[in-house]
Design an enzyme around this catalytic site. Structure first.
Site, mmCIF file in Angstrom:
data_model
loop_
_atom_site.group_PDB
_atom_site.id
_atom_site.type_symbol
_atom_site.label_atom_id
_atom_site.label_comp_id
_atom_site.label_asym_id
_atom_site.label_seq_id
_atom_site.Cartn_x
_atom_site.Cartn_y
_atom_site.Cartn_z
ATOM 1 N N ARG A 64 0.904 -1.119 -0.033
ATOM 2 C CA ARG A 64 -0.122 0.048 0.021
ATOM 3 C C ARG A 64 0.875 1.352 -0.040
ATOM 4 N NH1 ARG A 64 -1.482 1.444 4.604
ATOM 5 N NH2 ARG A 64 -2.362 -0.258 5.459
ATOM 6 N N TYR A 116 -16.724 17.350 -14.658
ATOM 7 C CA TYR A 116 -17.150 15.964 -14.563
ATOM 8 C C TYR A 116 -18.305 15.650 -13.459
ATOM 9 C CZ TYR A 116 -16.833 10.805 -14.039
ATOM 10 O OH TYR A 116 -17.257 9.425 -14.042
ATOM 11 N N ASP A 188 -7.618 19.120 -13.957
ATOM 12 C CA ASP A 188 -8.077 17.947 -14.440
ATOM 13 C C ASP A 188 -7.674 17.833 -15.838
ATOM 14 O OD1 ASP A 188 -9.346 15.700 -15.306
ATOM 15 O OD2 ASP A 188 -11.078 15.824 -13.797
ATOM 16 N N LYS A 213 -9.144 6.841 -18.927
ATOM 17 C CA LYS A 213 -9.782 7.375 -20.161
ATOM 18 C C LYS A 213 -8.657 7.231 -21.114
ATOM 19 C CE LYS A 213 -13.384 8.217 -17.617
ATOM 20 N NZ LYS A 213 -13.664 9.435 -17.194
#
Ligand SMILES: *Cc1c(COP(=O)(O)O)cnc(C)c1O
Length: 398
Positions: A64, A116, A188, A213
């Site tokens: 992690r 978004y 973004d 994307k």
């Protein structure tokens, strides 16, 4: 695209980033770093790492907090954005969660109004419950932006071009205003990728991605990333990545790293195909208006040329008619798949008002122009003449 001495020219837009494809393929991926001399970055699935002595470990202790496959990807992502540090997260919204978690109760975020849908929901339905204040602003109006800055404002967040109405903001101007108030500027860059726009070069502090994307580009991984050159911000975000546990899997990191190898090629083709489709739509009698920043008809075309190397495959248009026409049109398409998301090799089409942006309040949708006839396309890598035939067929049905 024309060539000069083998270097592609980019008519009026910024030149393509030098060495981009070479970096995507080789940066931080030297075979010498692995004992096996593997040319392809290995997928390290181990959750834990043997230590020489208690708290005396080589480089990694627990996956992690750090993983070799993930680290290679994070290094490449940073390089491609002209940044120093990269961090990956379990999704694009996971990256945004880390971002707002740097703030405290009582802090204020100024966010673009056309963003978004999921980011809008995260800010307004989740962040606000932790006492974070959100103001939505149209960044084409710099005076309103200035007036919305308060003593508790900490962070500025926006997408450009916006989603789905394709507004373009003046990155340098927004960053300068934000800097004069010591605000953290986050862009973004999911729609354009580091191949077409590098926001850090224009004064942004952090670039945020949904790697889901274009960056991965194969519609088979959900992942997010943040890139910065600011070591303080990096340390804070790395702490949150580990503390909040919003990390991606090593297999997914391998997939995205693989996807990046063809990013330059894919973006060229997305750009080219989308321009052909956009020009076709612009001349179609059943189309009201096309919103594509790479077309001279776009109101911010000149600004867009100054800050990018072109537009990707995602843009929107208004169909003449009503919601029934939109539904019929979308259901008739065969090669364009009716689905949310964007940026994969396959072409997609969707109706933001009831799909990706359904979570945006109706009043806000009305202000933004997200009507029932606004259709968003993600133009893929198919043969563009087949895409045109598919669209023409759908137009004949409405
Ligand atoms: C998809 C998307 C997101 C969210 O990313 P996920 O990986 O789905 O969490 C954020 N911003 C933009 C512009 C997007 O398209």
């Amino acid at each position: 695209m024309s060539q000069q001495n083998g270097v592609p020219q980019n008519d009026g837009f910024l030149p393509y980033p030098k060495g981009f494809a070479t970096n995507a393929i080789h940066h931080s991926q030297e075979p010498e770093q692995w004992d096996s001399m593997a040319v392809v970055t290995p997928i390290v699935t181990a959750t834990t790492y043997k230590q020489f002595g208690p708290a005396n470990f080589k480089k990694y202790e627990y996956s992690r907090s750090g993983n070799p496959t993930r680290e290679v990807l994070e290094n490449v992502l940073a390089k491609l954005d002209n940044g120093k540090y990269g961090l990956t997260f379990s999704s694009g919204l996971g990256a945004t969660t880390a971002l707002f978690s740097m703030l405290s109760s009582g802090d204020h975020i100024i966010s673009g109004s056309d963003i978004y849908g999921g980011t809008n929901r995260l800010f307004n339905k989740v962040a606000t419950r932790f006492g974070i204040e959100i103001t939505l602003v149209d960044f084409t109006d710099l005076e309103t932006f200035k007036k919305s800055i308060k003593s508790n404002t900490k962070l500025v967040w926006f997408e450009t071009p916006t989603n789905p109405t394709m507004q373009v903001f003046d990155l340098k101007a927004v960053a300068e205003i934000a800097k004069s108030h010591n605000l953290i500027v986050v862009v973004d860059n999911t729609f354009l990728t580091s191949y077409l726009l590098r926001p850090l070069d224009f004064g942004a502090d952090i670039v945020c991605y949904s790697l889901t994307k274009y960056m991965n580009g194969h519609s088979d991984v959900v992942m997010g990333a943040l890139v910065t050159s600011n070591s303080d911000l990096f340390e804070k975000l790395k702490f949150l990545q580990n503390s909040m546990g919003i990390v991606p899997s090593p297999f997914d990191c391998y997939q995205v790293n693989r996807g990046l190898k063809t990013l330059a090629l894919r973006m060229e083709k997305h750009k080219e195909n989308a321009l052909v489709v956009a020009k076709y739509l612009e001349n179609h009698p059943k189309v009201e208006k096309v919103l594509h920043p790479g077309l001279p008809s776009h109101p911010q075309y000149e600004l867009f040329k100054k800050q990018t190397s072109g537009h990707s495959g995602t843009f929107s248009f208004y169909l003449k008619g009503n919601i029934e026409s939109s539904k019929k049109f979308l259901q008739t398409l065969k090669i364009f798949t009716l689905a949310e998301s964007l940026g994969g090799y396959e072409s997609l089409a969707e109706l933001p008002s009831v799909m990706t942006h359904a979570s945006v309040p109706p009043e806000q949708r009305a202000v933004l122009g997200i009507s029932d006839t606004l259709i968003r396309l993600s133009v893929g890598l198919e043969d563009v003449e087949d895409l045109i035939v598919d669209l023409e067929n759908a137009f004949s049905s409405v």
